[in-house]
Design a protein around this motif. Structure first.
Motif, PDB file in Angstrom:
ATOM      1  N   PRO A  15       0.918  -1.119  -0.084  1.00 17.81           N
ATOM      2  CA  PRO A  15       0.033  -0.015  -0.091  1.00 17.81           C
ATOM      3  C   PRO A  15       0.939   1.386  -0.002  1.00 17.81           C
ATOM      4  CG  PRO A  15       0.035  -0.970   2.149  1.00 17.81           C
ATOM      5  CD  PRO A  15       0.667  -1.906   1.098  1.00 17.81           C
ATOM      6  N   SER A  16       0.310   2.118  -0.609  1.00 13.31           N
ATOM      7  CA  SER A  16       1.029   3.627  -0.639  1.00 13.31           C
ATOM      8  C   SER A  16      -0.090   4.675  -0.923  1.00 13.31           C
ATOM      9  CB  SER A  16       2.142   3.603  -1.843  1.00 13.31           C
ATOM     10  OG  SER A  16       2.719   4.580  -1.657  1.00 13.31           O
ATOM     11  N   GLY A  17      -0.022   5.648  -0.005  1.00 14.64           N
ATOM     12  CA  GLY A  17      -1.139   6.692  -0.205  1.00 14.64           C
ATOM     13  C   GLY A  17      -2.407   6.034  -0.468  1.00 14.64           C
ATOM     14  N   ASP A  18      -3.154   6.499  -1.475  1.00 19.71           N
ATOM     15  CA  ASP A  18      -4.354   6.264  -1.638  1.00 19.71           C
ATOM     16  C   ASP A  18      -4.631   4.846  -2.353  1.00 19.71           C
ATOM     17  OD1 ASP A  18      -3.804   7.378  -4.045  1.00 19.71           O
ATOM     18  OD2 ASP A  18      -5.392   8.650  -4.219  1.00 19.71           O
ATOM     19  N   SER A  19      -3.339   4.087  -3.005  1.00 20.85           N
ATOM     20  CA  SER A  19      -3.509   3.033  -3.656  1.00 20.85           C
ATOM     21  C   SER A  19      -2.364   2.173  -3.304  1.00 20.85           C
ATOM     22  CB  SER A  19      -3.345   3.861  -5.256  1.00 20.85           C
ATOM     23  OG  SER A  19      -3.803   2.554  -6.057  1.00 20.85           O
ATOM     24  N   SER A  20      -1.754   1.496  -4.516  1.00 16.00           N
ATOM     25  CA  SER A  20      -0.742   0.557  -4.092  1.00 16.00           C
ATOM     26  C   SER A  20       0.483   0.635  -4.915  1.00 16.00           C
ATOM     27  CB  SER A  20      -1.243  -0.753  -3.805  1.00 16.00           C
ATOM     28  OG  SER A  20      -1.898  -1.040  -5.172  1.00 16.00           O
ATOM     29  N   CYS A  21       1.571   0.065  -4.877  1.00 11.73           N
ATOM     30  CA  CYS A  21       2.506  -0.214  -5.728  1.00 11.73           C
ATOM     31  C   CYS A  21       2.754  -1.730  -6.159  1.00 11.73           C
ATOM     32  CB  CYS A  21       3.902   0.415  -5.331  1.00 11.73           C
ATOM     33  SG  CYS A  21       3.762   2.211  -5.163  1.00 11.73           S
ATOM     34  N   ALA A  22       3.144  -2.002  -7.434  1.00 12.55           N
ATOM     35  CA  ALA A  22       3.274  -3.552  -7.637  1.00 12.55           C
ATOM     36  C   ALA A  22       4.660  -3.492  -7.690  1.00 12.55           C
ATOM     37  CB  ALA A  22       2.684  -3.717  -9.066  1.00 12.55           C
ATOM     38  N   GLY A  23       5.316  -4.766  -7.536  1.00  9.07           N
ATOM     39  CA  GLY A  23       6.906  -4.820  -7.290  1.00  9.07           C
ATOM     40  C   GLY A  23       7.106  -6.442  -7.471  1.00  9.07           C
ATOM     41  N   TRP A  24       8.322  -6.646  -7.658  1.00  8.04           N
ATOM     42  CA  TRP A  24       8.983  -7.827  -7.556  1.00  8.04           C
ATOM     43  C   TRP A  24       9.966  -7.961  -6.670  1.00  8.04           C
ATOM     44  CZ3 TRP A  24      10.361  -6.845 -13.209  1.00  8.04           C
ATOM     45  CH2 TRP A  24       8.934  -7.352 -14.207  1.00  8.04           C
ATOM     46  N   ARG A  81      -3.657   8.006 -14.652  1.00 10.37           N
ATOM     47  CA  ARG A  81      -2.950   7.487 -15.189  1.00 10.37           C
ATOM     48  C   ARG A  81      -1.707   8.440 -15.615  1.00 10.37           C
ATOM     49  NH1 ARG A  81      -2.383   3.444 -12.528  1.00 10.37           N
ATOM     50  NH2 ARG A  81      -0.994   2.526 -13.586  1.00 10.37           N
ATOM     51  N   GLN A  82      -0.473   8.117 -15.629  1.00  9.31           N
ATOM     52  CA  GLN A  82       0.544   8.547 -16.173  1.00  9.31           C
ATOM     53  C   GLN A  82       0.933   9.976 -15.487  1.00  9.31           C
ATOM     54  OE1 GLN A  82       1.169   5.678 -17.649  1.00  9.31           O
ATOM     55  NE2 GLN A  82       2.569   7.014 -18.701  1.00  9.31           N
ATOM     56  N   LEU A  83       0.441  10.104 -14.076  1.00 10.51           N
ATOM     57  CA  LEU A  83       0.423  11.125 -13.171  1.00 10.51           C
ATOM     58  C   LEU A  83       1.974  11.262 -12.534  1.00 10.51           C
ATOM     59  CD1 LEU A  83      -0.334  13.810 -12.068  1.00 10.51           C
ATOM     60  CD2 LEU A  83      -1.219  12.639 -10.235  1.00 10.51           C
ATOM     61  N   LEU A  84       3.018  12.113 -13.004  1.00 13.88           N
ATOM     62  CA  LEU A  84       4.132  11.971 -12.367  1.00 13.88           C
ATOM     63  C   LEU A  84       4.294  13.088 -11.381  1.00 13.88           C
ATOM     64  CD1 LEU A  84       7.591  11.675 -14.506  1.00 13.88           C
ATOM     65  CD2 LEU A  84       7.449  12.565 -11.891  1.00 13.88           C
ATOM     66  N   SER A  85       4.082  12.686 -10.153  1.00 14.47           N
ATOM     67  CA  SER A  85       4.394  13.632  -8.905  1.00 14.47           C
ATOM     68  C   SER A  85       5.455  13.300  -8.042  1.00 14.47           C
ATOM     69  CB  SER A  85       2.824  13.370  -8.096  1.00 14.47           C
ATOM     70  OG  SER A  85       3.059  13.884  -6.783  1.00 14.47           O
ATOM     71  N   ILE A  86       6.529  14.115  -7.900  1.00 10.81           N
ATOM     72  CA  ILE A  86       7.360  13.878  -7.212  1.00 10.81           C
ATOM     73  C   ILE A  86       7.180  13.503  -5.843  1.00 10.81           C
ATOM     74  CG2 ILE A  86       9.466  15.094  -6.175  1.00 10.81           C
ATOM     75  CD1 ILE A  86       9.775  16.738  -8.715  1.00 10.81           C
ATOM     76  N   LYS A  87       6.113  14.403  -5.104  1.00 13.39           N
ATOM     77  CA  LYS A  87       5.761  14.021  -3.823  1.00 13.39           C
ATOM     78  C   LYS A  87       4.937  12.604  -3.483  1.00 13.39           C
ATOM     79  CE  LYS A  87       2.604  15.791   0.026  1.00 13.39           C
ATOM     80  NZ  LYS A  87       1.749  16.867   0.174  1.00 13.39           N
ATOM     81  N   ARG A  88       4.398  12.096  -4.637  1.00 11.00           N
ATOM     82  CA  ARG A  88       3.900  10.813  -4.345  1.00 11.00           C
ATOM     83  C   ARG A  88       4.993   9.956  -4.742  1.00 11.00           C
ATOM     84  NH1 ARG A  88      -2.472  10.514  -6.354  1.00 11.00           N
ATOM     85  NH2 ARG A  88      -3.106  12.821  -5.565  1.00 11.00           N
ATOM     86  N   GLN A  89       5.719  10.185  -5.566  1.00  7.93           N
ATOM     87  CA  GLN A  89       6.979   9.020  -5.830  1.00  7.93           C
ATOM     88  C   GLN A  89       7.627   9.030  -4.478  1.00  7.93           C
ATOM     89  OE1 GLN A  89       8.896   9.566  -9.801  1.00  7.93           O
ATOM     90  NE2 GLN A  89       7.285   8.956 -10.860  1.00  7.93           N
ATOM     91  N   TRP A  93       8.606   5.359  -2.137  1.00 10.66           N
ATOM     92  CA  TRP A  93       9.726   4.920  -1.580  1.00 10.66           C
ATOM     93  C   TRP A  93       9.449   4.909  -0.114  1.00 10.66           C
ATOM     94  CZ3 TRP A  93      14.347   3.560  -3.530  1.00 10.66           C
ATOM     95  CH2 TRP A  93      14.515   3.900  -5.061  1.00 10.66           C
ATOM     96  N   ASP A  94       9.217   5.753   0.754  1.00  8.54           N
ATOM     97  CA  ASP A  94       8.652   5.466   2.242  1.00  8.54           C
ATOM     98  C   ASP A  94       8.018   4.528   2.263  1.00  8.54           C
ATOM     99  OD1 ASP A  94      10.409   7.668   2.733  1.00  8.54           O
ATOM    100  OD2 ASP A  94       8.621   8.968   2.970  1.00  8.54           O
ATOM    101  N   SER A  95       6.827   4.066   1.561  1.00  4.73           N
ATOM    102  CA  SER A  95       5.916   2.803   1.749  1.00  4.73           C
ATOM    103  C   SER A  95       6.851   1.702   1.305  1.00  4.73           C
ATOM    104  CB  SER A  95       4.833   3.193   0.587  1.00  4.73           C
ATOM    105  OG  SER A  95       3.942   4.372   0.980  1.00  4.73           O
ATOM    106  N   ALA A  96       7.602   1.633   0.347  1.00  3.72           N
ATOM    107  CA  ALA A  96       8.446   0.410   0.089  1.00  3.72           C
ATOM    108  C   ALA A  96       9.525   0.127   1.321  1.00  3.72           C
ATOM    109  CB  ALA A  96       9.273   0.878  -1.176  1.00  3.72           C
ATOM    110  N   LEU A  97       9.841   1.208   1.956  1.00  8.22           N
ATOM    111  CA  LEU A  97      10.533   0.945   3.221  1.00  8.22           C
ATOM    112  C   LEU A  97      10.061   0.299   4.312  1.00  8.22           C
ATOM    113  CD1 LEU A  97      12.998   4.147   3.223  1.00  8.22           C
ATOM    114  CD2 LEU A  97      13.833   1.824   2.975  1.00  8.22           C
TER     115      LEU A  97
END
Length: 307
Positions: A15-24, A81-89, A93-97
């Motif tokens: 989970p990250s913010g209002d959604s989620s990140c996919a990963g390997w 989709r395709q929204l590039l937000s520095i703050k969200r990105q 990273w914090d959510s991945a940690l």
């Protein structure tokens, strides 16, 4: 020759913010509680655009690896989709940690971050905010938005002004974003228009896959104002800067100036272009150098010692 360990790759999400990140998540076989490195990509890129190649090398060296895709891109969540937000990105990273620190199959006390291009700038920012990390790698990092804007050229920058205005208006009206190309041919309006930018992106796309070469134009002023290299002086753990001497996207002179301010910075320079870093002999050299650096600072146990 160093033995390369087998590994298992798991499809994961966090989970990250209002959604989620996919990963390997790559876990080296036979290594109990391995250290872990988190990998994030550049402008509009997804983890299947050669992040997997680096993650595999780290796993083969006994280091677990989480390669993820930012929200709003690829198979991660987030709208529009395709929204590039520095703050969200940076939140991603914090959510991945946080996700890694909650796992029991990795050593939560031995974590590193690895970023490439725009993600390399993020890796500097994240490392400056997380002194508990053991190491960081910034590969051909975006360190100064003004320097990159000057590399783009004033004419191309000015040609993006109308599309930026339309996208800002669309945002106010709640309409779908107006897009700008990520990479284009020289002289064309895009976030990157160096001669190697468009073919460089295309070379990273796996066979049979497609790449959406566009982002919401509203990111343009925030990219120009983003100067993550300034945070290098606050990075207290060892950080490796892998710099392209002929970088057409992230000017190397500015990156080297910032790298010298890192208290425990190390620099490796390569006579190869920005997009050459992901493939061929340059990739092999980078992978060797980064494995050596991460092994030195994360101290993974060999499989025989961990079993």
């Amino acid at each position: 020759m160093t033995t390369r360990l087998p590994f298992v790759r798991h499809d994961v999400s966090f989970p990250s913010g209002d959604s989620s990140c996919a990963g390997w998540l790559y876990l080296p076989s036979g290594v109990a509680s391995p250290p872990v490195v988190i990998l994030g990509h550049g402008l509009g890129a997804t983890r299947d655009m050669r992040l997997d190649a680096f993650a595999e090398r780290f796993a083969q060296a006994g280091i677990a690896a989480l390669a993820f895709t930012y929200r709003h891109f690829g198979d991660s969540g987030g709208h529009p989709r395709q929204l590039l937000s520095i703050k969200r990105q940076l939140t991603d990273w914090d959510s991945a940690l946080d996700w890694v620190k909650a796992r029991r199959d990795v050593d939560r006390s031995r974590i590193a971050v690895w970023g490439s291009s725009f993600g390399g700038g993020h890796a500097i920012t994240v490392a400056s905010r997380h002194p508990e990390l053991c190491a960081a790698v910034a590969q051909c990092p975006f360190t100064d938005g003004l320097a990159s804007a000057l590399a783009l050229g004033p004419v191309a920058s000015l040609r993006m002004t109308p599309v930026l205005a339309r996208d800002l208006a669309a945002r106010i009206r709640g309409k779908a974003p107006v897009m700008v190309p990520i990479a284009a041919s020289p002289g064309s309006p895009a976030l990157m228009n160096a001669a190697d930018a468009l073919p460089g992106y295309q070379a990273l796309v796996p066979k049979g896959k497609t790449f959406r070469n566009e982002v919401a134009a509203r990111v343009i002023p925030t990219i120009a104002a983003y100067r993550p290299g300034r945070a290098a002086k606050k990075v207290v753990m060892p950080i490796l800067f892998c710099v392209s001497d002929t970088d057409s996207v992230t000017p190397p002179a500015q990156t080297l100036r910032y790298a010298r301010t890192a208290p425990h910075g190390e620099v490796k320079r390569y006579a190869a272009g920005h997009f050459d870093f992901y493939t061929g002999e340059t990739f092999e050299a980078l992978a060797r150098d980064q494995v050596e650096f991460l092994t030195r600072h994360l101290a993974p146990l060999p499989a025989s010692s961990a079993s």
